[in-house]
Scaffold this motif. Structure first.
Motif, mmCIF file in Angstrom:
data_model
loop_
_atom_site.group_PDB
_atom_site.id
_atom_site.type_symbol
_atom_site.label_atom_id
_atom_site.label_comp_id
_atom_site.label_asym_id
_atom_site.label_seq_id
_atom_site.Cartn_x
_atom_site.Cartn_y
_atom_site.Cartn_z
ATOM 1 N N LEU A 113 39.542 -17.118 17.268
ATOM 2 C CA LEU A 113 39.196 -15.724 17.545
ATOM 3 C C LEU A 113 40.325 -14.788 17.134
ATOM 4 O O LEU A 113 40.082 -13.718 16.557
ATOM 5 C CB LEU A 113 38.883 -15.558 19.032
ATOM 6 N N ARG A 114 41.563 -15.184 17.407
ATOM 7 C CA ARG A 114 42.699 -14.328 17.062
ATOM 8 C C ARG A 114 42.857 -14.173 15.552
ATOM 9 O O ARG A 114 43.378 -13.164 15.075
ATOM 10 C CB ARG A 114 43.984 -14.885 17.673
ATOM 11 N N ILE A 115 42.414 -15.174 14.793
ATOM 12 C CA ILE A 115 42.512 -15.067 13.339
ATOM 13 C C ILE A 115 41.588 -13.970 12.820
ATOM 14 O O ILE A 115 41.971 -13.180 11.947
ATOM 15 C CB ILE A 115 42.166 -16.418 12.676
ATOM 16 N N CYS A 116 40.368 -13.905 13.358
ATOM 17 C CA CYS A 116 39.408 -12.923 12.844
ATOM 18 C C CYS A 116 39.307 -11.670 13.719
ATOM 19 O O CYS A 116 38.620 -10.713 13.347
ATOM 20 C CB CYS A 116 38.029 -13.559 12.673
ATOM 21 N N ASP A 117 39.980 -11.672 14.853
ATOM 22 C CA ASP A 117 40.012 -10.490 15.721
ATOM 23 C C ASP A 117 41.417 -10.376 16.317
ATOM 24 O O ASP A 117 41.620 -10.585 17.515
ATOM 25 C CB ASP A 117 38.956 -10.634 16.827
ATOM 26 N N PRO A 118 42.403 -10.047 15.473
ATOM 27 C CA PRO A 118 43.811 -10.102 15.899
ATOM 28 C C PRO A 118 44.131 -9.241 17.112
ATOM 29 O O PRO A 118 44.985 -9.598 17.918
ATOM 30 C CB PRO A 118 44.568 -9.617 14.653
ATOM 31 N N GLU A 119 43.479 -8.097 17.243
ATOM 32 C CA GLU A 119 43.782 -7.186 18.345
ATOM 33 C C GLU A 119 42.801 -7.325 19.504
ATOM 34 O O GLU A 119 42.819 -6.528 20.436
ATOM 35 C CB GLU A 119 43.791 -5.745 17.830
ATOM 36 N N MET A 120 41.948 -8.326 19.446
ATOM 37 C CA MET A 120 40.989 -8.620 20.511
ATOM 38 C C MET A 120 40.107 -7.412 20.840
ATOM 39 O O MET A 120 39.846 -7.105 22.005
ATOM 40 C CB MET A 120 41.723 -9.106 21.773
ATOM 41 N N LYS A 121 39.643 -6.729 19.808
ATOM 42 C CA LYS A 121 38.810 -5.549 20.014
ATOM 43 C C LYS A 121 37.357 -5.901 20.336
ATOM 44 O O LYS A 121 36.617 -5.057 20.841
ATOM 45 C CB LYS A 121 38.854 -4.662 18.762
ATOM 46 N N SER A 122 36.944 -7.124 20.042
ATOM 47 C CA SER A 122 35.540 -7.488 20.254
ATOM 48 C C SER A 122 35.194 -7.663 21.729
ATOM 49 O O SER A 122 34.017 -7.633 22.101
ATOM 50 C CB SER A 122 35.215 -8.782 19.501
ATOM 51 N N GLY A 123 36.201 -7.847 22.567
ATOM 52 C CA GLY A 123 35.946 -8.078 23.993
ATOM 53 C C GLY A 123 35.465 -9.477 24.305
ATOM 54 O O GLY A 123 35.038 -9.756 25.432
ATOM 55 N N THR A 124 35.556 -10.377 23.332
ATOM 56 C CA THR A 124 35.038 -11.735 23.516
ATOM 57 C C THR A 124 35.720 -12.460 24.665
ATOM 58 O O THR A 124 35.056 -13.042 25.533
ATOM 59 C CB THR A 124 35.215 -12.544 22.214
ATOM 60 N N LEU A 125 37.052 -12.425 24.686
ATOM 61 C CA LEU A 125 37.775 -13.147 25.732
ATOM 62 C C LEU A 125 37.561 -12.525 27.104
ATOM 63 O O LEU A 125 37.435 -13.243 28.103
ATOM 64 C CB LEU A 125 39.270 -13.189 25.409
ATOM 65 N N ASP A 126 37.516 -11.208 27.164
ATOM 66 C CA ASP A 126 37.280 -10.551 28.452
ATOM 67 C C ASP A 126 35.915 -10.941 29.012
ATOM 68 O O ASP A 126 35.777 -11.259 30.200
ATOM 69 C CB ASP A 126 37.363 -9.030 28.293
ATOM 70 N N ASP A 127 34.900 -10.913 28.152
ATOM 71 C CA ASP A 127 33.553 -11.270 28.598
ATOM 72 C C ASP A 127 33.484 -12.742 29.008
ATOM 73 O O ASP A 127 32.855 -13.093 30.010
ATOM 74 C CB ASP A 127 32.535 -10.995 27.485
ATOM 75 N N TYR A 128 34.145 -13.590 28.222
ATOM 76 C CA TYR A 128 34.124 -15.017 28.552
ATOM 77 C C TYR A 128 34.852 -15.275 29.871
ATOM 78 O O TYR A 128 34.410 -16.095 30.678
ATOM 79 C CB TYR A 128 34.765 -15.839 27.434
ATOM 80 N N GLY A 129 35.959 -14.574 30.084
ATOM 81 C CA GLY A 129 36.694 -14.741 31.333
ATOM 82 C C GLY A 129 35.840 -14.388 32.536
ATOM 83 O O GLY A 129 35.873 -15.074 33.565
#
Length: 451
Positions: free
Chosen positions: A376-392
């Motif tokens: 995820l960090r490779i294709c979303d370096p600044e974590m703008k997609s919210g993927t990790l927040d939603d998964y958490g």
């Protein structure tokens, strides 16, 4: 030589040396950096080669194969320690419905497809292999070395075997490498097709992600000192609570086994439940703010590195040789569903940033969450997609369901048969995808909430 306390310390010391050497290799060798191979994998591989099975340089004890299971029990004992907020299922669905449904469906379908189609492959082409062998594929792919040791231990106990943990660890190692290498290939393809949202070309992550060494200006605190060292060291306090949850779960396991010897509930699951109860008790006392979630997270991450290292180092080459072709055949099956998930399910069901969210799932359902995060960090370096927040947010409920999957699937697969259990899990996974398509893709739940 008989196993004793020194044996354990020496095993830990040897693995510590290998992890240090592995980190130096990761810092200096470009191919390992480009593939983001964790030091624990490099160290575990060296431990396997330098151990008694190959070069016989490191005198591992005969118990290193059991460490992975012990460590995953400790990790799960501390999983909920420090968690003060209670998350309701309705809240998770309302805020992260598609993330919850697709991630949960992915796991159910990984287990279900292996138990149904993997079992069929074994019966048709490898009739001399025991049917529950297929369960070790998702145990390693979806859960990594921890779940592989847990489910492998359960199958060993239920079937009277001794090789299930080693088979599971093999699947976990192959899955982890599949997730890393396959995920990077996926990202390169999608970048060329213009399907990524935040990068136009595949650049390396910042140097600290490649080498592992964090510059001093970017170094963060590992957590808060919640106890005064004049009374008890804060780290000792967190370790004590973690091991308390473990011993409660382990003691309960030994107690119920006296009365229900045919029922196998992994110590990992019981330790996590003990941790939940312990935290709820702490929340009612003046000690409610003495457990720092970040510290508990670091303890879990530390044990994870050793878990992976010992898991790989203890892989039996004899077992791999005996089951080499069935393992490869099932690995193809295990990789097929994550690919389908990325190309079709994620593309059509996620409400936004479908590829970033999908590649994260590809990483964890072939390796572990850390692999998904790396991709995820490779294709979303600044974590703008919210993927990790939603998964958490979603994982607060997913983790509870996972405990039941890990605890019940081996027991039911042995007693009811792999195809029956697999069909049920496949059905649950498909239903979750249909729910996602009906309520969350269309935004109906959101519209209803906003009225």
């Amino acid at each position: 030589m008989d196993y004793n306390a020194y044996s354990f310390i020496c095993d830990m010391a040897w693995m510590s040396l290998l992890l240090i050497i592995a980190q130096i290799i990761r810092t200096l060798v470009k191919p390992f950096q480009k593939l983001y191979i964790p030091s624990s994998v490099i160290g575990g591989g060296m431990g396997l080669i330098l151990g008694p099975q190959v070069l016989n340089v490191i005198p591992w004890s005969d118990q290193i194969g059991s460490y992975a299971y012990l460590f995953i029990c400790i990790i799960f004992a501390g999983l909920y320690l420090g968690k003060k907020e209670e998350t309701k299922l309705s809240t998770v669905l309302r805020n992260t419905g598609d993330t919850f449904c697709i991630n949960m469906a992915t796991e159910f379908i990984c287990f279900g497809s292996a138990l149904v189609f993997g079992w069929m492959i074994l019966k048709v082409f490898f009739s001399d292999v025991f049917g529950e062998f297929s369960l070790l594929l998702p145990a390693g792919y979806c859960g990594g070395h921890g779940y592989a040791s847990t489910i492998g231990t359960a199958l060993n106990n239920l079937l009277g075997r001794e090789d299930c943990v080693q088979i599971g660890q093999t699947f976990a190692t192959l899955g982890l490498l599949t997730g890393l290498i396959g995920g990077i290939i996926f990202i390169n393809i999608m970048v060329r097709k213009g399907e990524t949202h935040f990068i136009k070309k595949v650049d390396s992550l910042p140097e600290e992600y490649r080498t592992g060494i964090v510059p001093i200006e970017k170094q963060n605190s590992m957590g808060n000192e919640t106890m005064n060292p004049m009374s008890i060291d804060p780290l000792a306090w967190h370790f004590a609570l973690t091991f308390l949850a473990f011993i409660i779960g382990y003691t309960f396991y030994n107690w119920y086994k006296k009365y229900l010897p045919d029922i196998e509930v992994p110590v990992m699951c019981l330790a996590m439940i003990a941790g939940v109860i312990l935290q709820k008790i702490l929340n009612k006392t003046r000690f409610k703010d003495t457990v720092d979630k970040k510290v508990e997270g670091r303890i879990g991450s530390m044990f994870t590195d050793y878990l992976v290292g010992f898991g790989i180092a203890s892989i039996s080459l004899t077992v791999i040789q005996s089951y080499f072709v069935p393992i490869l055949a099932l690995c193809v099956l295990g990789t097929l569903w994550p690919i389908i998930m990325v190309l079709f399910v994620g593309r059509n069901l996620f409400h936004n940033y479908w590829f970033e969210r999908s590649i994260f799932i590809f990483g964890w359902c072939t390796g572990v969450v850390a692999i998904g995060t790396t991709l995820l960090r490779i294709c979303d370096p600044e974590m703008k997609s919210g993927t990790l927040d939603d998964y958490g947010t979603a994982y607060s409920v997913i983790s509870i369901i996972e405990v039941f999957i890990v605890a019940l699937t081996p027991q039911l697969a042995v007693s009811m048969g792999c195809p029956v259990v697999g069909a049920v899990e496949l059905t649950i996974g498909i239903i979750l995808l249909l729910i996602c398509a009906h309520f969350f893709k269309t935004g109906r739940l959101v519209k209803r909430r906003n009225k």
